[in-house]
Structure formats: structure tokens, C-alpha cells
Write an enzyme that holds these catalytic residues in place. Structure first.
Site, PDB file in Angstrom:
ATOM      1  N   ASP A  72       0.860  -1.185   0.000  1.00  0.00           N
ATOM      2  CA  ASP A  72       0.000   0.000   0.000  1.00  0.00           C
ATOM      3  C   ASP A  72       0.894   1.232   0.000  1.00  0.00           C
ATOM      4  O   ASP A  72       1.748   1.383   0.878  1.00  0.00           O
ATOM      5  CB  ASP A  72      -0.901   0.016   1.228  1.00  0.00           C
ATOM      6  CG  ASP A  72      -2.021  -1.024   1.147  1.00  0.00           C
ATOM      7  OD1 ASP A  72      -2.082  -1.745   0.138  1.00  0.00           O
ATOM      8  OD2 ASP A  72      -2.826  -1.100   2.092  1.00  0.00           O
TER       9      ASP A  72
ATOM     10  N   ASP B 147     -15.289  -2.669  -1.770  1.00  0.00           N
ATOM     11  CA  ASP B 147     -14.930  -2.397  -0.375  1.00  0.00           C
ATOM     12  C   ASP B 147     -16.219  -2.165   0.396  1.00  0.00           C
ATOM     13  O   ASP B 147     -17.041  -1.332   0.004  1.00  0.00           O
ATOM     14  CB  ASP B 147     -14.042  -1.156  -0.288  1.00  0.00           C
ATOM     15  CG  ASP B 147     -12.793  -1.285  -1.149  1.00  0.00           C
ATOM     16  OD1 ASP B 147     -12.312  -2.425  -1.308  1.00  0.00           O
ATOM     17  OD2 ASP B 147     -12.314  -0.264  -1.666  1.00  0.00           O
TER      18      ASP B 147
END
Length: 249
Positions: free
Chosen positions: A11, A132
Site C-alpha cells: 500500500d 470495499d
């Protein structure tokens, strides 16, 4: 048993390799300030894919960590999938031309499903959808905004479109090492024909072994971030477990 993939995660925030807790940008822990070196390390550990997210891009709606992503692509032979801030066909084409294996579309999948379908036709097998969820509802704009859409409802919009995979993240579990939400992940995998990748909360070898159970047969794999960085998950053990021989290299 179908071979499952364990995707180590990189990330990116401000050019560094970080992990967030519960999707909060101000909760970032920096694990490596050289993402390319991290990509090489994952390949050397035996992983055969890499999952990369441009966190700044997800929040800002355009690619921000492009230089870091290009450095990663130059550092590893593994296929790389990238999500975060990719919102147009031009973005998609540009990234795929730089060597990405596949692009993950999240917010745009909610806002412009037709663009996703168009991209699937233009780039067969190279478009994934990121779903998500927070409290069972789809979140967008880097998890900052909730929609009224249900997870399975959104996934079913892409049946037959040629989506390569759905990456399903339970935000309530992301980065806190509480274990993957297996119930909702397996429900999603059973509801659609598109391969599903579990994300959010992978905590230990038990989660990896869970992927090999018969009811998880339709999962393509899972993403691991913090558990790998914190040393809670040993790469050799994890990859051996996926081959059905826990603890053996």
C-alpha cells in the site's frame, strides 16, 4: 483443490510502503520507504503475485504514486495488480501499457459500471473490480464515502462482463488482524461466477488454511498485508499451506 494465490500487499502513501488501520489515512504505519525493494523481497520469499494500492490516488481520484509503482514494476518479475485512483479508460490503458497484469477499478465500478464493461472488452482478463464494504454496504472514494449498494448487488452487475476477479475488502477488519470475514466473502464467491479474492483482516496461518477448505473452493485467493509485515505470517509456512503441506517448504 484449485491452486490458491496469496497476494502480498504493498500500500503506497507518499511514495512509501504503509499499512492503514480501518482505512484511516492518518493511521498509516510506514513499513518500508523503498517499495521496489519490498516487491523484490516478496518475490524472493516465493510469492508469485503482487497486490499494490495507491492510497493517495484512491482518495484523490487520480494516480499519485506513479513513480513508486513504476519502480515496483521494474523490480519484480511477478505479475502486479494495481488499484487506487484509476477512473478512466486512458488511465487504464496507460497503466497496462507500463506492464501491469491487471488494473483494479473500485469507485468507478459504482459510479460508471459501463466504463468497467467497456474496459473488460478492450483489455480481456486484465480488469478486476474492487468492492470495499463497510457494514455490508459498498464504500467509495478511498473508503471515505458509503453508498446504498449491497456487495452482492454490485457484483452481480458485472456477471458476464469479463471481469477477471473481484477483490472484496471488509473495511471493518482491514489492518486490525482480526481474521478475514469468511462468511460474507464465501457468500459473495457463491453468488457470482467471477473469481473472488478475500481482503481485509488476514491475521495468521489459520486464515490461509481456511482458504483450502471445501466451502472456499471458489475463492481465487487472499491478500495479506500487516500480518506479513509484522511477522505474524511466515511466508514459507503460508505458501506451503496453500499447497496442502502446512509447515513444509
Amino acid at each position: 483443490m484449485t491452486h490458491k494465490i496469496l497476494f502480498p500487499a504493498i500500500d503506497l502513501k507518499d511514495g512509501q510502503c504503509v499499512r492503514l488501520k480501518l482505512g484511516e489515512m492518518d493511521s498509516a504505519t510506514v513499513y518500508n520507504d523503498d517499495p521496489a525493494a519490498q516487491a523484490r523481497a516478496f518475490e524472493e520469499q516465493g510469492f508469485d503475485w503482487l497486490h499494490v494500492v495507491d492510497l493517495n490516488g484512491a482518495f484523490e481520484g487520480e494516480s499519485v504514486n506513479g513513480a513508486a509503482v513504476e519502480a515496483i514494476l521494474g523490480a519484480t518479475n511477478n505479475p502486479v495488480q494495481l488499484g487506487g485512483g484509476i477512473r478512466t479508460l486512458d488511465h487504464i490503458e496507460s497503466w497496462l501499457s507500463k506492464g501491469l497484469a491487471r488494473v483494479i477499478l473500485g469507485t468507478v465500478a459504482v459510479r460508471e459500471p459501463d466504463l468497467v464493461k467497456e474496459a473488460c472488452k478492450a483489455f480481456p482478463g486484465r480488469i478486476a473490480v474492487g468492492i470495499d464494504a463497510k457494514g455490508g454496504r459498498v464504500a467509495v472514494e478511498g473508503w471515505a464515502e458509503a453508498s446504498e449498494l449491497g456487495v452482492i448487488e454490485l457484483a452481480k452487475r458485472f456477471e458476464g462482463a469479463g471481469v477477471a476477479a473481484i477483490i472484496y475488502t471488509d473495511i471493518d477488519r482491514d489492518g486490525v488482524l482480526t481474521g478475514i470475514n469468511w462468511e460474507s466473502t464465501i457468500d459473495l464467491a457463491n453468488a457470482v461466477s467471477i473469481p473472488v479474492i478475500a481482503s481485509g483482516g488476514l491475521a495468521s496461518l489459520a486464515d490461509v488454511v481456511r482458504m483450502t477448505m471445501p466451502d472456499a473452493e471458489r475463492l481465487e485467493g487472499a491478500i495479506s498485508g500487516r500480518a506479513l509485515y509484522d511477522g505474524r505470517l511466515d511466508p514459507t509456512e503460508a505458501l506451503a499451506a496453500l499447497k496442502g503441506a502446512p509447515g513444509q517448504a
